[in-house]
Motif scaffolding. Structure first.
Motif, short mmCIF file in Angstrom:
data_model
loop_
_atom_site.label_atom_id
_atom_site.label_comp_id
_atom_site.label_asym_id
_atom_site.label_seq_id
_atom_site.Cartn_x
_atom_site.Cartn_y
_atom_site.Cartn_z
N PRO A 14 3.69 -18.37 -4.07
CA PRO A 14 4.60 -18.62 -2.94
C PRO A 14 3.95 -18.47 -1.57
O PRO A 14 4.40 -19.11 -0.61
CB PRO A 14 5.71 -17.58 -3.14
CG PRO A 14 5.69 -17.28 -4.60
CD PRO A 14 4.27 -17.38 -5.02
N TYR A 15 2.90 -17.66 -1.45
CA TYR A 15 2.31 -17.45 -0.12
C TYR A 15 1.48 -18.63 0.36
O TYR A 15 1.03 -18.66 1.50
CB TYR A 15 1.47 -16.16 -0.09
CG TYR A 15 0.20 -16.19 -0.90
CD1 TYR A 15 -0.97 -16.73 -0.39
CD2 TYR A 15 0.15 -15.63 -2.17
CE1 TYR A 15 -2.15 -16.73 -1.12
CE2 TYR A 15 -1.01 -15.62 -2.91
CZ TYR A 15 -2.16 -16.17 -2.38
OH TYR A 15 -3.32 -16.16 -3.11
N ILE A 16 1.25 -19.62 -0.51
CA ILE A 16 0.49 -20.80 -0.12
C ILE A 16 1.44 -21.97 0.02
O ILE A 16 2.17 -22.32 -0.92
CB ILE A 16 -0.61 -21.12 -1.14
CG1 ILE A 16 -1.67 -20.02 -1.13
CG2 ILE A 16 -1.26 -22.47 -0.84
CD1 ILE A 16 -2.80 -20.24 -2.12
N ASP A 17 1.45 -22.59 1.19
CA ASP A 17 2.27 -23.77 1.45
C ASP A 17 1.47 -25.00 1.05
O ASP A 17 0.51 -25.38 1.72
CB ASP A 17 2.64 -23.83 2.94
CG ASP A 17 3.53 -25.02 3.27
OD1 ASP A 17 3.94 -25.73 2.33
OD2 ASP A 17 3.79 -25.26 4.46
N VAL A 18 1.89 -25.64 -0.05
CA VAL A 18 1.14 -26.80 -0.54
C VAL A 18 1.68 -28.11 0.03
O VAL A 18 1.17 -29.18 -0.32
CB VAL A 18 1.15 -26.85 -2.08
CG1 VAL A 18 0.47 -25.64 -2.66
CG2 VAL A 18 2.57 -27.00 -2.62
N GLU A 19 2.65 -28.04 0.91
CA GLU A 19 3.19 -29.28 1.49
C GLU A 19 2.12 -30.04 2.26
O GLU A 19 2.16 -31.26 2.35
CB GLU A 19 4.38 -28.97 2.40
CG GLU A 19 5.63 -28.58 1.64
CD GLU A 19 6.84 -28.53 2.55
OE1 GLU A 19 6.72 -28.92 3.73
OE2 GLU A 19 7.90 -28.10 2.07
N GLY A 20 1.14 -29.31 2.82
CA GLY A 20 0.09 -29.98 3.56
C GLY A 20 -1.05 -30.49 2.69
O GLY A 20 -2.01 -31.07 3.21
N VAL A 21 -0.97 -30.27 1.38
CA VAL A 21 -2.01 -30.72 0.48
C VAL A 21 -1.67 -32.14 0.01
O VAL A 21 -0.63 -32.34 -0.62
CB VAL A 21 -2.14 -29.78 -0.74
CG1 VAL A 21 -3.21 -30.30 -1.69
CG2 VAL A 21 -2.46 -28.37 -0.29
N PRO A 22 -2.51 -33.13 0.29
CA PRO A 22 -2.20 -34.51 -0.13
C PRO A 22 -2.06 -34.58 -1.65
O PRO A 22 -2.83 -33.95 -2.39
CB PRO A 22 -3.40 -35.33 0.36
CG PRO A 22 -4.05 -34.49 1.40
CD PRO A 22 -3.78 -33.07 1.03
N ALA A 23 -1.09 -35.37 -2.11
CA ALA A 23 -0.87 -35.53 -3.54
C ALA A 23 -1.22 -36.95 -3.99
O ALA A 23 -0.76 -37.41 -5.03
CB ALA A 23 0.58 -35.21 -3.90
N ASP A 24 -2.05 -37.64 -3.21
CA ASP A 24 -2.42 -39.01 -3.53
C ASP A 24 -3.95 -39.14 -3.49
O ASP A 24 -4.68 -38.15 -3.56
CB ASP A 24 -1.76 -39.99 -2.55
CG ASP A 24 -2.10 -39.67 -1.08
OD1 ASP A 24 -3.07 -38.93 -0.83
OD2 ASP A 24 -1.39 -40.19 -0.20
N GLY A 25 -4.42 -40.36 -3.35
CA GLY A 25 -5.86 -40.62 -3.39
C GLY A 25 -6.63 -40.04 -2.23
O GLY A 25 -7.87 -40.01 -2.27
N THR A 26 -5.94 -39.56 -1.19
CA THR A 26 -6.66 -38.95 -0.07
C THR A 26 -7.03 -37.49 -0.34
O THR A 26 -7.82 -36.91 0.41
CB THR A 26 -5.82 -39.02 1.23
OG1 THR A 26 -4.63 -38.25 1.07
CG2 THR A 26 -5.45 -40.46 1.54
N ASN A 27 -6.46 -36.90 -1.38
CA ASN A 27 -6.84 -35.54 -1.74
C ASN A 27 -8.33 -35.52 -2.10
O ASN A 27 -8.84 -36.41 -2.78
CB ASN A 27 -6.01 -35.05 -2.93
CG ASN A 27 -6.28 -33.61 -3.27
OD1 ASN A 27 -7.32 -33.26 -3.81
ND2 ASN A 27 -5.32 -32.75 -2.96
N ILE A 28 -9.04 -34.49 -1.65
CA ILE A 28 -10.49 -34.46 -1.85
C ILE A 28 -10.88 -34.45 -3.32
O ILE A 28 -11.93 -35.00 -3.69
CB ILE A 28 -11.11 -33.28 -1.09
CG1 ILE A 28 -12.64 -33.40 -1.06
CG2 ILE A 28 -10.65 -31.95 -1.68
CD1 ILE A 28 -13.32 -32.42 -0.12
N ALA A 29 -10.04 -33.88 -4.18
CA ALA A 29 -10.36 -33.91 -5.61
C ALA A 29 -10.31 -35.34 -6.14
O ALA A 29 -11.16 -35.75 -6.94
CB ALA A 29 -9.37 -33.03 -6.38
N MET A 30 -9.33 -36.12 -5.69
CA MET A 30 -9.25 -37.52 -6.10
C MET A 30 -10.38 -38.33 -5.48
O MET A 30 -10.94 -39.24 -6.12
CB MET A 30 -7.89 -38.11 -5.72
CG MET A 30 -6.70 -37.37 -6.32
SD MET A 30 -6.78 -37.21 -8.13
CE MET A 30 -6.41 -38.90 -8.62
#
Length: 294
Positions: free
Chosen positions: A57-73
């Motif tokens: 809960p202490y990490i806000d993942v709303e700012g983490v891209p969930a598409d192809g722009t995410n660095i893992a993708m």
């Protein structure tokens, strides 16, 4: 088949920043240390590219891209094998916190892809792919303690036999790395072309003396980060008053980290800061770079 790779957060023990170059990057001379806050990235072959992110809960993942722009993708696209993948990220590293959580995810995805498809590429090939993704990504592969030059992507491991205890206090509001660098340029228009070298820091690491290391910690981005977010300066003062040897803005912030004299000292600082701050995380370094979990 699923391959899960664990990658660690980083702290900049020394961050020397030079005048912005014509290509828009700043020359850096930095000493990284990987510490025991981790993201786990699981990669498997799928019918379509899908990304999911889970975090406490202490990490806000709303700012983490969930598409192809995410660095893992983007890391999987860099690997360019033609397959589609399911990527599941379990985060413990603060988002936009100056601890290279995104870079850790990129490094973990590169290594997971390599092992999933049994490519077994040499280290140099993986490091070259990592450098194209971002300045901190090569270090996330290497881990331990290392010196970074260029824009941080040219990484040279440093022998470090110390056991350094830290306390990290993330912020619930991120701080843009480009904004901090822009403010550095505003505050220091006459910054030298070549950044400060970490001579005393390297000597302090070799000594294994926490007090000496505390005195040698250095971050050229700390002043602009605190100027943008004055509460970070207040936090550093508070942590030092609770017994930390030294407080420091981590990278471009806003996470602040505190070097302590021992594990017991770190837990005392955790207890003191927890009276006023919701999330206070102990960590130890150096730890390994990106590695496959059993």
């Amino acid at each position: 088949m699923t391959i899960t790779v664990r990658a660690a957060a980083k702290i900049n023990l020394h961050l020397g920043v030079g005048r912005v170059r014509d290509d828009g990057f700043h020359p850096l001379d930095t000493v990284y240390q990987a510490v025991s806050l981790y993201d786990d990235v699981a990669v498997s072959v799928a019918d379509a590219d899908v990304l999911s992110v889970e975090a406490p809960p202490y990490i806000d993942v709303e700012g983490v891209p969930a598409d192809g722009t995410n660095i893992a993708m983007r890391a999987l696209a860099e690997a360019a094998c033609g397959e589609r993948h399911l990527v599941q990220i379990g985060k413990q590293i603060p988002v936009a916190g100056g601890m290279a959580g995104g870079s850790a995810d990129g490094a973990a995805a590169l290594l997971a892809h390599d092992r999933l498809h049994d490519l077994r590429q040499p280290d140099d090939a993986l490091l070259a792919q990592a450098a194209r993704l971002g300045s901190d990504v090569p270090f996330s592969l290497v881990g331990g303690t290392a010196r970074g030059r260029g824009r941080g992507e040219v990484v040279e491991p440093i022998e470090d036999h110390g056991s350094w205890w830290w306390v990290a206090v993330p912020s619930d509001v991120g701080l843009s790395t480009p904004a901090v660098y822009r403010h550095f340029d505003e505050l220091f228009p006459d910054a030298p072309e070549q950044p400060a070298e970490p001579r005393e820091l390297l000597a302090a690491l070799a000594s294994r003396e926490p007090v000496r290391l505390a005195r040698a910690l250095h971050n050229d981005l700390q002043e602009p980060a605190i100027d943008l977010r004055p509460e970070l300066g207040t936090l550093i003062e508070r942590g030092e008053s609770e017994g930390a040897l030294r407080g420091l803005v981590s990278g471009s912030g806003p996470t602040c980290v505190f070097l302590c004299d021992s594990q017991e000292g770190a837990m005392a600082v955790v207890a003191g800061l927890s009276e006023s701050y919701d999330v206070v995380l102990p960590a130890v370094g150096p730890v390994a770079g990106a590695h496959v979990l059993p």
